[in-house]
Design a protein around this motif. Structure first.
Motif: not given
Ligand code: ADP
Ligand code: MG
Length: 254
Positions: A92-99, A106-114, A158-165
Protein backbone atom coordinates in the motif's frame (compact mmCIF):
# COMPACT_ATOMS: atom_id res chain seq x y z
CA UNK A 1 -12.99 -3.43 5.76
CA UNK A 2 -15.35 -0.46 5.77
CA UNK A 3 -13.85 2.91 5.02
CA UNK A 4 -15.57 6.27 5.08
CA UNK A 5 -14.86 8.40 2.01
CA UNK A 6 -13.23 11.11 4.10
CA UNK A 7 -11.03 8.81 6.14
CA UNK A 8 -7.50 10.15 6.29
CA UNK A 9 -5.00 8.02 4.41
CA UNK A 10 -2.40 8.59 7.09
CA UNK A 11 -2.98 9.77 10.62
CA UNK A 12 -0.51 10.42 13.41
CA UNK A 13 -1.90 10.83 16.89
CA UNK A 14 0.29 12.32 19.61
CA UNK A 15 3.45 10.83 18.14
CA UNK A 16 6.72 11.20 20.02
CA UNK A 17 9.99 10.02 18.49
CA UNK A 18 13.07 10.08 20.69
CA UNK A 19 16.52 8.91 19.64
CA UNK A 20 18.95 7.77 22.32
CA UNK A 21 18.46 7.81 26.06
CA UNK A 22 19.21 9.88 29.13
CA UNK A 23 21.11 13.15 28.81
CA UNK A 24 21.96 12.51 25.15
CA UNK A 25 18.37 11.85 24.08
CA UNK A 26 17.06 13.85 21.14
CA UNK A 27 13.34 14.44 20.66
CA UNK A 28 12.79 14.47 16.91
CA UNK A 29 8.95 14.47 17.09
CA UNK A 30 7.35 16.17 20.06
CA UNK A 31 3.69 15.10 20.39
CA UNK A 32 2.78 15.46 16.72
CA UNK A 33 -0.82 14.93 15.63
CA UNK A 34 -1.65 15.31 11.96
CA UNK A 35 -3.90 13.73 9.33
CA UNK A 36 -3.13 13.45 5.64
CA UNK A 37 -6.50 13.20 3.84
CA UNK A 38 -6.91 10.63 1.09
CA UNK A 39 -5.99 12.00 -2.34
CA UNK A 40 -4.25 15.03 -0.96
CA UNK A 41 -0.78 16.36 -1.72
CA UNK A 42 1.05 17.72 1.32
CA UNK A 43 4.49 19.31 1.37
CA UNK A 44 6.45 19.13 4.62
CA UNK A 45 9.00 21.87 5.20
CA UNK A 46 11.15 23.12 8.04
CA UNK A 47 14.75 23.84 9.03
CA UNK A 48 17.31 21.04 9.00
CA UNK A 49 16.89 18.86 12.08
CA UNK A 50 13.26 19.90 12.65
CA UNK A 51 11.96 16.32 12.35
CA UNK A 52 10.79 16.03 8.73
CA UNK A 53 12.55 12.77 7.94
CA UNK A 54 11.53 11.30 11.30
CA UNK A 55 7.93 12.19 10.48
CA UNK A 56 8.15 10.40 7.14
CA UNK A 57 9.87 7.36 8.62
CA UNK A 58 7.22 6.98 11.33
CA UNK A 59 4.29 7.74 9.04
CA UNK A 60 5.53 5.17 6.52
CA UNK A 61 6.08 2.44 9.11
CA UNK A 62 9.82 2.38 8.43
CA UNK A 63 10.50 3.32 12.03
CA UNK A 64 8.39 2.97 15.17
CA UNK A 65 7.38 5.97 17.25
CA UNK A 66 8.47 6.06 20.89
CA UNK A 67 4.83 6.71 21.79
CA UNK A 68 1.60 7.65 20.02
CA UNK A 69 -0.15 5.90 17.15
CA UNK A 70 0.13 5.87 13.38
CA UNK A 71 -2.76 4.71 11.19
CA UNK A 72 -2.18 4.09 7.48
CA UNK A 73 -4.98 3.41 5.01
CA UNK A 74 -7.26 2.23 7.86
CA UNK A 75 -4.69 0.05 9.65
CA UNK A 76 -3.04 1.04 12.88
CA UNK A 77 0.67 0.29 12.59
CA UNK A 78 1.41 0.25 16.29
CA UNK A 79 1.37 -3.35 17.42
CA UNK A 80 1.77 -4.91 13.96
CA UNK A 81 4.59 -7.42 13.85
CA UNK A 82 7.45 -6.77 11.44
CA UNK A 83 6.18 -9.21 8.85
CA UNK A 84 2.70 -7.71 8.66
CA UNK A 85 4.18 -4.23 8.60
CA UNK A 86 6.48 -5.15 5.72
CA UNK A 87 3.55 -6.61 3.80
CA UNK A 88 1.46 -3.46 4.34
CA UNK A 89 4.36 -1.28 3.20
CA UNK A 90 4.89 -3.36 0.08
CA UNK A 91 1.23 -3.45 -0.90
CA UNK A 92 0.00 0.00 0.00
CA UNK A 93 2.91 2.40 0.26
CA UNK A 94 5.43 3.84 -2.15
CA UNK A 95 8.72 5.49 -1.33
CA UNK A 96 10.97 7.97 -3.03
CA UNK A 97 13.87 8.61 -0.70
CA UNK A 98 17.29 10.14 -1.13
CA UNK A 99 18.91 6.74 -1.29
CA UNK A 100 17.06 5.57 -4.37
CA UNK A 101 16.78 1.92 -3.38
CA UNK A 102 17.07 0.79 -6.96
CA UNK A 103 18.32 -2.74 -7.44
CA UNK A 104 21.75 -2.52 -9.12
CA UNK A 105 21.40 -5.78 -11.04
CA UNK A 106 18.09 -4.79 -12.66
CA UNK A 107 17.64 -2.42 -15.59
CA UNK A 108 15.59 0.76 -15.39
CA UNK A 109 12.57 -0.99 -16.81
CA UNK A 110 12.95 -4.03 -14.54
CA UNK A 111 13.25 -1.77 -11.49
CA UNK A 112 10.13 0.15 -12.43
CA UNK A 113 7.93 -2.92 -12.92
CA UNK A 114 9.34 -4.83 -9.94
CA UNK A 115 6.56 -3.90 -7.45
CA UNK A 116 3.92 -5.00 -9.97
CA UNK A 117 5.67 -8.31 -10.52
CA UNK A 118 6.17 -8.91 -6.81
CA UNK A 119 2.43 -8.32 -6.38
CA UNK A 120 1.68 -10.59 -9.36
CA UNK A 121 -0.05 -7.73 -11.11
CA UNK A 122 -0.41 -7.10 -14.81
CA UNK A 123 2.27 -4.95 -16.44
CA UNK A 124 0.95 -2.55 -19.07
CA UNK A 125 4.03 -2.23 -21.30
CA UNK A 126 2.70 0.78 -23.19
CA UNK A 127 2.00 2.64 -19.95
CA UNK A 128 5.52 1.86 -18.72
CA UNK A 129 7.05 3.18 -21.96
CA UNK A 130 4.90 6.29 -21.85
CA UNK A 131 5.79 7.09 -18.25
CA UNK A 132 9.52 6.53 -18.78
CA UNK A 133 9.48 8.68 -21.91
CA UNK A 134 7.67 11.43 -20.08
CA UNK A 135 10.32 11.44 -17.37
CA UNK A 136 13.09 11.69 -19.96
CA UNK A 137 14.14 8.07 -19.50
CA UNK A 138 12.88 6.73 -22.84
CA UNK A 139 16.42 6.00 -24.09
CA UNK A 140 17.50 4.53 -20.77
CA UNK A 141 15.11 1.65 -20.23
CA UNK A 142 17.78 -1.06 -20.65
CA UNK A 143 20.47 0.76 -18.65
CA UNK A 144 21.50 -0.15 -15.11
CA UNK A 145 21.26 2.30 -12.20
CA UNK A 146 25.07 2.66 -12.07
CA UNK A 147 24.95 4.04 -15.63
CA UNK A 148 22.58 6.84 -14.64
CA UNK A 149 23.05 10.22 -12.98
CA UNK A 150 21.59 10.85 -9.52
CA UNK A 151 18.73 12.82 -11.05
CA UNK A 152 17.93 10.02 -13.48
CA UNK A 153 17.96 7.44 -10.68
CA UNK A 154 15.59 9.64 -8.73
CA UNK A 155 13.19 9.72 -11.69
CA UNK A 156 13.31 5.92 -11.95
CA UNK A 157 12.36 5.70 -8.26
CA UNK A 158 9.46 8.08 -8.88
CA UNK A 159 8.28 6.17 -11.95
CA UNK A 160 8.34 2.96 -9.91
CA UNK A 161 6.25 4.48 -7.09
CA UNK A 162 3.69 6.12 -9.39
CA UNK A 163 3.28 3.06 -11.61
CA UNK A 164 2.64 0.72 -8.69
CA UNK A 165 -0.13 3.09 -7.63
CA UNK A 166 0.04 2.61 -3.85
CA UNK A 167 -2.42 4.34 -1.52
CA UNK A 168 0.27 6.67 -0.25
CA UNK A 169 3.57 7.88 -1.71
CA UNK A 170 6.17 9.25 0.69
CA UNK A 171 8.87 11.34 -0.93
CA UNK A 172 11.87 12.89 0.83
CA UNK A 173 13.38 15.69 -1.29
CA UNK A 174 12.35 14.04 -4.59
CA UNK A 175 13.49 17.01 -6.67
CA UNK A 176 16.66 17.79 -4.74
CA UNK A 177 19.00 16.33 -7.37
CA UNK A 178 17.04 17.46 -10.44
CA UNK A 179 17.45 20.41 -12.78
CA UNK A 180 14.51 22.80 -13.13
CA UNK A 181 12.86 21.07 -16.10
CA UNK A 182 13.12 17.56 -14.69
CA UNK A 183 11.87 18.82 -11.32
CA UNK A 184 8.83 20.45 -12.95
CA UNK A 185 8.00 17.19 -14.76
CA UNK A 186 8.28 15.15 -11.57
CA UNK A 187 6.18 17.63 -9.60
CA UNK A 188 3.50 17.69 -12.30
CA UNK A 189 3.42 13.89 -12.18
CA UNK A 190 3.04 13.88 -8.39
CA UNK A 191 0.35 16.58 -8.68
CA UNK A 192 -1.62 14.38 -11.13
CA UNK A 193 -1.09 11.28 -9.02
CA UNK A 194 -2.80 13.01 -6.10
CA UNK A 195 -6.11 12.49 -7.95
CA UNK A 196 -5.73 8.79 -7.07
CA UNK A 197 -3.15 8.69 -4.31
CA UNK A 198 -2.04 10.52 -1.22
CA UNK A 199 1.29 12.27 -1.53
CA UNK A 200 3.46 13.38 1.38
CA UNK A 201 6.60 15.16 0.20
CA UNK A 202 9.44 16.68 2.19
CA UNK A 203 11.09 19.54 0.34
CA UNK A 204 13.29 22.60 0.90
CA UNK A 205 12.11 24.20 -2.32
CA UNK A 206 9.22 26.71 -2.09
CA UNK A 207 8.45 26.20 -5.79
CA UNK A 208 8.15 22.42 -5.27
CA UNK A 209 5.94 23.06 -2.22
CA UNK A 210 3.64 25.26 -4.30
CA UNK A 211 2.54 22.17 -6.28
CA UNK A 212 0.99 20.76 -3.09
CA UNK A 213 -2.49 21.38 -1.66
CA UNK A 214 -0.96 22.53 1.58
CA UNK A 215 2.34 22.96 3.35
CA UNK A 216 2.99 21.75 6.90
CA UNK A 217 5.89 23.63 8.50
CA UNK A 218 7.97 21.90 11.16
CA UNK A 219 10.18 23.52 13.78
CA UNK A 220 11.84 21.72 16.69
CA UNK A 221 9.83 18.53 16.22
CA UNK A 222 6.49 20.30 16.23
CA UNK A 223 4.07 21.59 13.64
CA UNK A 224 4.71 25.32 13.54
CA UNK A 225 2.22 26.28 10.83
CA UNK A 226 -0.01 24.96 8.04
CA UNK A 227 -0.52 26.86 4.79
CA UNK A 228 -3.37 25.94 2.41
CA UNK A 229 -3.09 26.53 -1.36
CA UNK A 230 0.54 27.59 -1.05
CA UNK A 231 2.16 30.15 -3.31
CA UNK A 232 5.96 29.91 -3.66
CA UNK A 233 6.67 33.43 -2.47
CA UNK A 234 4.61 33.12 0.72
CA UNK A 235 6.19 29.73 1.42
CA UNK A 236 9.69 31.22 1.05
CA UNK A 237 8.84 34.05 3.44
CA UNK A 238 7.50 31.64 6.06
CA UNK A 239 10.58 29.42 5.73
CA UNK A 240 12.87 32.39 6.31
CA UNK A 241 10.94 33.33 9.45
CA UNK A 242 11.06 29.77 10.79
CA UNK A 243 14.78 29.43 10.01
CA UNK A 244 15.53 32.66 11.86
CA UNK A 245 13.46 31.54 14.83
CA UNK A 246 15.15 28.14 14.98
CA UNK A 247 18.58 29.82 14.98
CA UNK A 248 17.62 32.15 17.84
CA UNK A 249 16.09 29.32 19.87
CA UNK A 250 18.86 26.79 19.22
CA UNK A 251 21.91 28.99 18.81
CA UNK A 252 23.14 28.97 22.41
CA UNK A 253 23.39 25.25 23.05
CA UNK A 254 23.79 23.51 19.68
P1 ADP B 1 15.06 16.78 9.26
O1 ADP B 1 14.70 15.71 8.30
O2 ADP B 1 14.03 17.85 9.41
O3 ADP B 1 16.41 17.38 8.98
P2 ADP B 1 15.36 14.61 11.18
O4 ADP B 1 14.04 13.99 11.38
O5 ADP B 1 16.33 13.92 10.30
O6 ADP B 1 15.16 16.14 10.72
O7 ADP B 1 16.05 14.80 12.60
C1 ADP B 1 15.39 15.38 13.72
C2 ADP B 1 16.34 15.33 14.91
O8 ADP B 1 16.56 13.98 15.28
C3 ADP B 1 17.70 15.92 14.65
O9 ADP B 1 18.15 16.56 15.84
C4 ADP B 1 18.55 14.72 14.33
O10 ADP B 1 19.89 14.95 14.66
C5 ADP B 1 17.94 13.66 15.21
N1 ADP B 1 18.05 12.30 14.63
C6 ADP B 1 17.51 11.86 13.47
N2 ADP B 1 17.79 10.57 13.25
C7 ADP B 1 18.54 10.17 14.31
C8 ADP B 1 19.15 8.93 14.69
N3 ADP B 1 19.03 7.83 13.94
N4 ADP B 1 19.84 8.91 15.86
C9 ADP B 1 19.97 10.00 16.63
N5 ADP B 1 19.41 11.19 16.34
C10 ADP B 1 18.72 11.28 15.19
MG1 MG C 1 15.68 15.06 6.54
Amino acid sequence: MIRTPYAPAVELDDVVKTYGEGAGAVTALDHVSIAFPAQSFTAVMGPSGSGKSSLLQCAAGLDRPTSGTVTVDGTELTGLDDRTLTKLRRERLGFVFQAFNLLPTLTVRQNVVLPLELGRRRVDSAAVDQLLARLGLGERTTHYPSELSGGQQQRVAIARAVLAGPAVIFADEPTGALDTNAAAEVLALLRESAARQTIVMVTHDPVAASYADRVVFFADGRIADVMEEPVAEAVATRMTQLGARARVAGGAHR
